[in-house]
Design a protein around this motif. Structure first.
Motif, PDB file in Angstrom:
ATOM      1  N   SER A  57      -4.599  23.736 -17.746  1.00  0.00           N
ATOM      2  CA  SER A  57      -4.385  23.418 -16.478  1.00  0.00           C
ATOM      3  C   SER A  57      -5.776  23.141 -15.970  1.00  0.00           C
ATOM      4  CB  SER A  57      -3.610  24.555 -15.478  1.00  0.00           C
ATOM      5  OG  SER A  57      -4.468  25.643 -15.513  1.00  0.00           O
ATOM      6  N   ALA A  58      -5.884  22.151 -15.131  1.00  0.00           N
ATOM      7  CA  ALA A  58      -7.047  21.987 -14.269  1.00  0.00           C
ATOM      8  C   ALA A  58      -6.719  21.930 -12.649  1.00  0.00           C
ATOM      9  CB  ALA A  58      -7.607  20.495 -14.679  1.00  0.00           C
ATOM     10  N   ARG A  59      -7.771  22.452 -12.098  1.00  0.00           N
ATOM     11  CA  ARG A  59      -7.741  22.191 -10.566  1.00  0.00           C
ATOM     12  C   ARG A  59      -8.823  21.124 -10.167  1.00  0.00           C
ATOM     13  NH1 ARG A  59      -6.919  27.038  -6.764  1.00  0.00           N
ATOM     14  NH2 ARG A  59      -4.838  26.557  -7.205  1.00  0.00           N
ATOM     15  N   ILE A  60      -8.334  20.270  -9.780  1.00  0.00           N
ATOM     16  CA  ILE A  60      -9.054  19.105  -9.267  1.00  0.00           C
ATOM     17  C   ILE A  60      -9.416  18.974  -7.774  1.00  0.00           C
ATOM     18  CG2 ILE A  60      -9.301  16.482  -9.285  1.00  0.00           C
ATOM     19  CD1 ILE A  60      -9.007  17.708 -12.015  1.00  0.00           C
ATOM     20  N   THR A  61     -10.611  18.990  -7.299  1.00  0.00           N
ATOM     21  CA  THR A  61     -11.105  19.015  -6.197  1.00  0.00           C
ATOM     22  C   THR A  61     -11.883  17.696  -5.689  1.00  0.00           C
ATOM     23  OG1 THR A  61     -11.607  21.630  -6.250  1.00  0.00           O
ATOM     24  CG2 THR A  61     -12.418  20.493  -4.188  1.00  0.00           C
ATOM     25  N   VAL A  62     -11.377  17.113  -4.731  1.00  0.00           N
ATOM     26  CA  VAL A  62     -12.114  15.936  -4.135  1.00  0.00           C
ATOM     27  C   VAL A  62     -12.469  15.978  -2.806  1.00  0.00           C
ATOM     28  CG1 VAL A  62     -11.648  13.689  -3.663  1.00  0.00           C
ATOM     29  CG2 VAL A  62     -10.183  14.595  -5.480  1.00  0.00           C
ATOM     30  N   ARG A  63     -13.869  15.983  -2.482  1.00  0.00           N
ATOM     31  CA  ARG A  63     -14.447  16.021  -1.312  1.00  0.00           C
ATOM     32  C   ARG A  63     -14.928  14.661  -0.715  1.00  0.00           C
ATOM     33  NH1 ARG A  63     -20.082  18.196  -1.831  1.00  0.00           N
ATOM     34  NH2 ARG A  63     -20.507  16.153  -1.678  1.00  0.00           N
ATOM     35  N   PHE A  64     -14.180  14.408   0.617  1.00  0.00           N
ATOM     36  CA  PHE A  64     -14.404  12.869   0.846  1.00  0.00           C
ATOM     37  C   PHE A  64     -15.683  13.020   2.104  1.00  0.00           C
ATOM     38  CE2 PHE A  64     -10.294  13.205  -0.133  1.00  0.00           C
ATOM     39  CZ  PHE A  64      -9.920  12.090  -0.657  1.00  0.00           C
ATOM     40  N   ASP A  65     -16.715  12.403   1.634  1.00  0.00           N
ATOM     41  CA  ASP A  65     -18.005  12.150   2.369  1.00  0.00           C
ATOM     42  C   ASP A  65     -18.021  11.098   3.392  1.00  0.00           C
ATOM     43  OD1 ASP A  65     -19.123  14.329   0.845  1.00  0.00           O
ATOM     44  OD2 ASP A  65     -20.022  12.998  -0.616  1.00  0.00           O
ATOM     45  N   ALA A  66     -16.703  10.528   3.676  1.00  0.00           N
ATOM     46  CA  ALA A  66     -16.686   9.484   4.657  1.00  0.00           C
ATOM     47  C   ALA A  66     -15.155   9.555   4.926  1.00  0.00           C
ATOM     48  CB  ALA A  66     -17.222   8.169   4.064  1.00  0.00           C
ATOM     49  N   PRO A  67     -14.883   8.958   6.084  1.00  0.00           N
ATOM     50  CA  PRO A  67     -13.441   9.084   6.260  1.00  0.00           C
ATOM     51  C   PRO A  67     -12.859   7.957   5.557  1.00  0.00           C
ATOM     52  CG  PRO A  67     -14.627   8.356   8.599  1.00  0.00           C
ATOM     53  CD  PRO A  67     -15.631   8.539   7.293  1.00  0.00           C
ATOM     54  N   ALA A  68     -11.495   8.225   5.201  1.00  0.00           N
ATOM     55  CA  ALA A  68     -10.826   7.369   4.228  1.00  0.00           C
ATOM     56  C   ALA A  68      -9.644   7.077   4.604  1.00  0.00           C
ATOM     57  CB  ALA A  68     -10.954   8.063   2.734  1.00  0.00           C
ATOM     58  N   THR A  69      -8.976   5.852   4.696  1.00  0.00           N
ATOM     59  CA  THR A  69      -7.648   5.498   4.554  1.00  0.00           C
ATOM     60  C   THR A  69      -6.808   4.964   3.255  1.00  0.00           C
ATOM     61  OG1 THR A  69      -8.307   3.464   5.395  1.00  0.00           O
ATOM     62  CG2 THR A  69      -8.004   5.119   7.056  1.00  0.00           C
ATOM     63  N   GLY A  70      -5.384   4.989   3.367  1.00  0.00           N
ATOM     64  CA  GLY A  70      -4.785   4.512   2.310  1.00  0.00           C
ATOM     65  C   GLY A  70      -5.367   5.029   0.980  1.00  0.00           C
ATOM     66  N   VAL A  71      -5.556   6.517   0.916  1.00  0.00           N
ATOM     67  CA  VAL A  71      -6.298   6.944  -0.461  1.00  0.00           C
ATOM     68  C   VAL A  71      -5.053   7.073  -1.340  1.00  0.00           C
ATOM     69  CG1 VAL A  71      -7.298   8.929  -1.184  1.00  0.00           C
ATOM     70  CG2 VAL A  71      -8.113   7.914   0.716  1.00  0.00           C
ATOM     71  N   ARG A  72      -5.526   6.952  -2.644  1.00  0.00           N
ATOM     72  CA  ARG A  72      -4.738   7.091  -3.862  1.00  0.00           C
ATOM     73  C   ARG A  72      -5.410   7.978  -4.644  1.00  0.00           C
ATOM     74  NH1 ARG A  72       0.066   4.584  -5.730  1.00  0.00           N
ATOM     75  NH2 ARG A  72       0.311   4.585  -7.929  1.00  0.00           N
ATOM     76  N   VAL A  73      -4.944   8.990  -5.439  1.00  0.00           N
ATOM     77  CA  VAL A  73      -5.660   9.950  -6.594  1.00  0.00           C
ATOM     78  C   VAL A  73      -4.780   9.803  -7.522  1.00  0.00           C
ATOM     79  CG1 VAL A  73      -6.446  12.177  -6.891  1.00  0.00           C
ATOM     80  CG2 VAL A  73      -6.566  11.186  -4.472  1.00  0.00           C
ATOM     81  N   THR A  99     -13.420  16.385   4.298  1.00  0.00           N
ATOM     82  CA  THR A  99     -12.364  16.875   4.176  1.00  0.00           C
ATOM     83  C   THR A  99     -12.264  17.278   2.646  1.00  0.00           C
ATOM     84  OG1 THR A  99     -11.301  15.864   5.810  1.00  0.00           O
ATOM     85  CG2 THR A  99      -9.940  16.585   3.937  1.00  0.00           C
ATOM     86  N   THR A 100     -11.496  18.159   2.171  1.00  0.00           N
ATOM     87  CA  THR A 100     -11.401  18.534   0.648  1.00  0.00           C
ATOM     88  C   THR A 100     -10.093  18.486   0.560  1.00  0.00           C
ATOM     89  OG1 THR A 100     -13.798  19.689   0.788  1.00  0.00           O
ATOM     90  CG2 THR A 100     -12.210  20.218  -1.238  1.00  0.00           C
ATOM     91  N   ALA A 101      -9.643  17.881  -0.576  1.00  0.00           N
ATOM     92  CA  ALA A 101      -8.219  18.043  -1.305  1.00  0.00           C
ATOM     93  C   ALA A 101      -8.240  18.629  -2.534  1.00  0.00           C
ATOM     94  CB  ALA A 101      -7.643  16.531  -1.201  1.00  0.00           C
ATOM     95  N   THR A 102      -7.470  19.497  -2.822  1.00  0.00           N
ATOM     96  CA  THR A 102      -7.298  20.212  -4.102  1.00  0.00           C
ATOM     97  C   THR A 102      -5.931  19.993  -4.635  1.00  0.00           C
ATOM     98  OG1 THR A 102      -8.697  21.893  -3.251  1.00  0.00           O
ATOM     99  CG2 THR A 102      -7.532  22.471  -5.162  1.00  0.00           C
ATOM    100  N   TYR A 103      -6.075  19.585  -6.033  1.00  0.00           N
ATOM    101  CA  TYR A 103      -4.558  19.345  -6.815  1.00  0.00           C
ATOM    102  C   TYR A 103      -4.761  20.095  -8.128  1.00  0.00           C
ATOM    103  CZ  TYR A 103      -4.981  15.336  -3.683  1.00  0.00           C
ATOM    104  OH  TYR A 103      -5.129  14.458  -2.353  1.00  0.00           O
ATOM    105  N   ASP A 104      -3.624  20.497  -8.419  1.00  0.00           N
ATOM    106  CA  ASP A 104      -3.297  21.452  -9.660  1.00  0.00           C
ATOM    107  C   ASP A 104      -2.729  20.373 -10.690  1.00  0.00           C
ATOM    108  OD1 ASP A 104      -4.464  23.790  -8.996  1.00  0.00           O
ATOM    109  OD2 ASP A 104      -2.700  24.365  -7.984  1.00  0.00           O
ATOM    110  N   VAL A 105      -3.376  20.075 -11.706  1.00  0.00           N
ATOM    111  CA  VAL A 105      -2.682  19.361 -12.924  1.00  0.00           C
ATOM    112  C   VAL A 105      -2.367  20.256 -14.415  1.00  0.00           C
ATOM    113  CG1 VAL A 105      -3.408  17.343 -14.317  1.00  0.00           C
ATOM    114  CG2 VAL A 105      -3.898  17.453 -12.173  1.00  0.00           C
TER     115      VAL A 105
END
Length: 168
Positions: A57-73, A99-105
């Protein structure tokens, strides 16, 4: 006036014109802040992608350094790695700056060294941008180490592998 004066005068005028053009083309920065650093290569999304691995398993962390719209991960596997579950982790989501988003894969690794690829795309500061991060998993096998790639060096001394074309 003599002939030498007529020969020197046009050259003097040309030098004066050149000096005037070069001094007027110099500009001073209008702000006191440092300008943004020059970007080399393709513009990428202003995000930082990290991954922590444990077993399969992997824990993916994405940190957004600017505002974002319509994001696809999205996540995908290379070299035999298979992602278990849906490859799309987020679709058409908006994120404010810092903002930071975290996903488990969950995944099944390939033989030897395989790779997990994370792709983040969306609209950042009014422009469509993408960032792709690749994470190596496992130890390369002997056959992976001795690939049929031609090894070369780039202009700045970086290692480059030239792979043979797939003719299937």
């Amino acid at each position: 006036m003599n002939r030498k004066t007529f020969a020197v005068l046009p050259g003097l005028f040309a030098l004066l014109a050149l000096a005037a053009c070069s001094s007027s083309s110099k500009s001073t920065p209008s702000s006191t802040t440092d300008p943004e650093p020059a970007v080399q290569g393709k513009m990428q999304a202003p995000v930082v992608v990290n991954a922590q691995f444990e077993n399969s398993s992997a824990r993916i962390t994405v940190r957004f350094d600017a505002p974002a719209t319509g994001v696809r991960v999205e996540v995908h596997g290379l070299d035999g790695l298979v992602v278990i579950g849906q490859p799309t982790l987020a679709n058409n989501v908006n994120f404010p700056q810092a903002t930071t988003a975290t996903y488990d894969v969950l995944y099944t690794p390939g033989a030897g060294r395989s790779h997990l690829v994370v792709s983040v795309s969306g609209e950042f500061k009014g422009a469509q941008r993408t960032r792709v991060a690749t994470f190596a998993i496992g130890t390369p096998t002997d056959s992976q180490r001795s690939s049929q790639a031609t090894k070369a060096e780039g202009a700045e001394g970086e290692r480059i592998k030239v792979m043979p074309a797939d003719t299937q």
